[in-house]
Design a protein around this motif. Structure first.
Motif, mmCIF file in Angstrom:
data_model
loop_
_atom_site.group_PDB
_atom_site.id
_atom_site.type_symbol
_atom_site.label_atom_id
_atom_site.label_comp_id
_atom_site.label_asym_id
_atom_site.label_seq_id
_atom_site.Cartn_x
_atom_site.Cartn_y
_atom_site.Cartn_z
ATOM 1 N N GLU A 1 49.772 -32.371 -31.433
ATOM 2 C CA GLU A 1 49.764 -31.449 -32.577
ATOM 3 C C GLU A 1 51.098 -30.724 -32.725
ATOM 4 N N ASP A 2 51.089 -29.406 -32.567
ATOM 5 C CA ASP A 2 52.240 -28.609 -33.005
ATOM 6 C C ASP A 2 53.515 -28.804 -32.198
ATOM 7 N N ARG B 1 45.527 -33.377 -26.943
ATOM 8 C CA ARG B 1 45.228 -32.511 -28.087
ATOM 9 C C ARG B 1 45.523 -33.272 -29.366
ATOM 10 N N LYS C 1 42.234 -26.429 -33.842
ATOM 11 C CA LYS C 1 41.622 -25.698 -34.969
ATOM 12 C C LYS C 1 40.177 -26.117 -35.205
ATOM 13 N N GLU D 1 40.924 -21.422 -32.928
ATOM 14 C CA GLU D 1 42.141 -20.671 -33.276
ATOM 15 C C GLU D 1 42.176 -20.310 -34.753
ATOM 16 N N ASP E 1 47.861 -19.221 -33.352
ATOM 17 C CA ASP E 1 47.364 -19.504 -34.702
ATOM 18 C C ASP E 1 46.397 -18.425 -35.162
#
Ligand SMILES: CC(C)(COP(=O)(O)OP(=O)(O)OC[C@H]1O[C@@H](n2cnc3c(N)ncnc32)[C@H](O)[C@@H]1OP(=O)(O)O)[C@@H](O)C(=O)NCCC(=O)NCCSC(=O)C[C@H](O)C(=O)O
Ligand SMILES: [Mg+2]
Length: 275
Positions: A42-43, A70, A97, A120, A146
């Motif tokens: 993800e991020d 993730r 999320k 989050e 987040d």
């Protein structure tokens, strides 16, 4: 028997992230001493590297490594491809999320190796009890960065985040899960900060913490371990309560304090954690 990633996810105290587009760091992450490694799609992964990162994970897991992965949130264009690539590999999925119990259930059914629900968003917090109760969810975790961005508060402000943290602790306990994983501390080189954050999380009912750097592991492990005083107290409780009292119930007095079943249970949990 070697524990699976699902076993590790259920009980881990230290969970170390490593970006999926940094495969040269996977071995270092695995050797760093965390209970569980999570490879991030993800991020921490740049958009242009998302597909390559999936390939790195597939290769890593195919060579017999236990880890969690993730994946991107359900409302992103990467979600379906992540699920296709990761489900069935034998890696526990952390869903970023996580906020809809139905989506979490879909991912859990496809995963085959359990789901860590990373909560989050405000909606995720409000649905935490239903998410924790989904079969196949092995742990909750909080994404404080987040969540704080959505709430308009500082993620390091414990007071501002207390209600959300408390919601995850309650949801985990009600579903029979081990205490949730607390969010990351951004400071990589500040052991005092990590100790303070992890100690606070433990007092709130969390049973572990997400880490982003190998240097964060030692202070996290130390903060979650019961103190010498707690261990000594727990031994005194267990020594004072006879086997008969343990089975028949009843009440004793230790150090001038009443001891009944919940006190005994707490002492037992402290000694289990100390092991
Ligand atoms: C944070 C980092 C980008 C720092 O990287 P860097 O500056 O390169 O670190 P160092 O120079 O101190 O590295 C020293 C050595 O340690 C190795 N290292 C560093 N980090 C890791 C790691 N995570 N796993 C394995 N090994 C690591 C380096 O390779 C160096 O080794 P050597 O060359 O042999 O000396 C970086 O630490 C990093 O990328 N961390 C992970 C970031 C990440 O995955 N983030 C996603 C999770 S964040 C989150 O969950 C927030 C949540 O969503 C929310 O909303 O709250
Ligand atoms: Mg996040």
């Amino acid at each position: 028997m070697t524990p699976t990633s699902t076993d590790l996810a259920r009980t881990a105290t230290t969970v170390l992230f490593v970006p999926g587009d940094r495969p040269e760091r996977f071995e270092k992450a695995a050797a760093a001493g965390a209970d569980l490694v999570i490879i991030d799609l993800e991020d921490a992964v740049a958009h242009d590297n998302k597909v390559a990162a999936r390939g790195n994970v597939t290769e890593w897991v195919a060579t017999g490594h236990q880890c969690a992965v993730r994946i991107n949130a359900a409302d992103t264009g990467h979600f379906a491809g992540d699920v296709d690539a990761i489900a069935g590999l034998g890696a526990t999925i952390m869903l970023a999320k996580a906020e809809s119990p139905d989506v979490v259930q879909q991912v859990a059914e496809i995963s085959g190796s359990g789901v860590i629900a990373l909560i989050e968003t405000a909606r995720g917090i409000l649905n935490a009890a239903a998410i924790a109760a989904v079969p196949g969810v092995v742990r909750l975790a909080v994404g404080t960065f987040d969540l704080a961005a959505q709430l308009g508060v500082d993620p390091t402000d414990h007071e501002a985040m207390a209600a959300s943290r408390g919601a995850l602790v309650l949801a985990s306990a009600a579903a029979g899960l081990v205490g949730p994983l607390d969010g990351v501390t951004a400071a990589v080189d500040d052991p005092d900060r990590i100790s303070a954050d992890a100690g606070y999380a433990r007092r709130m009912g969390f049973a572990g913490k997400l880490c982003i750097h190998p240097k964060q592991l030692a202070p996290t492990i130390a903060a979650f371990a019961p103190t010498e005083d707690e261990v000594a107290w727990a031994h005194r409780i267990l020594d004072a309560v006879t086997e008969e009292e343990e089975t028949t119930g009843g009440v004793a007095v230790v150090d001038g304090q009443m001891v009944d079943k919940p006190v005994y249970d707490r002492a037992e949990r402290i000694l289990q954690r100390a092991q």
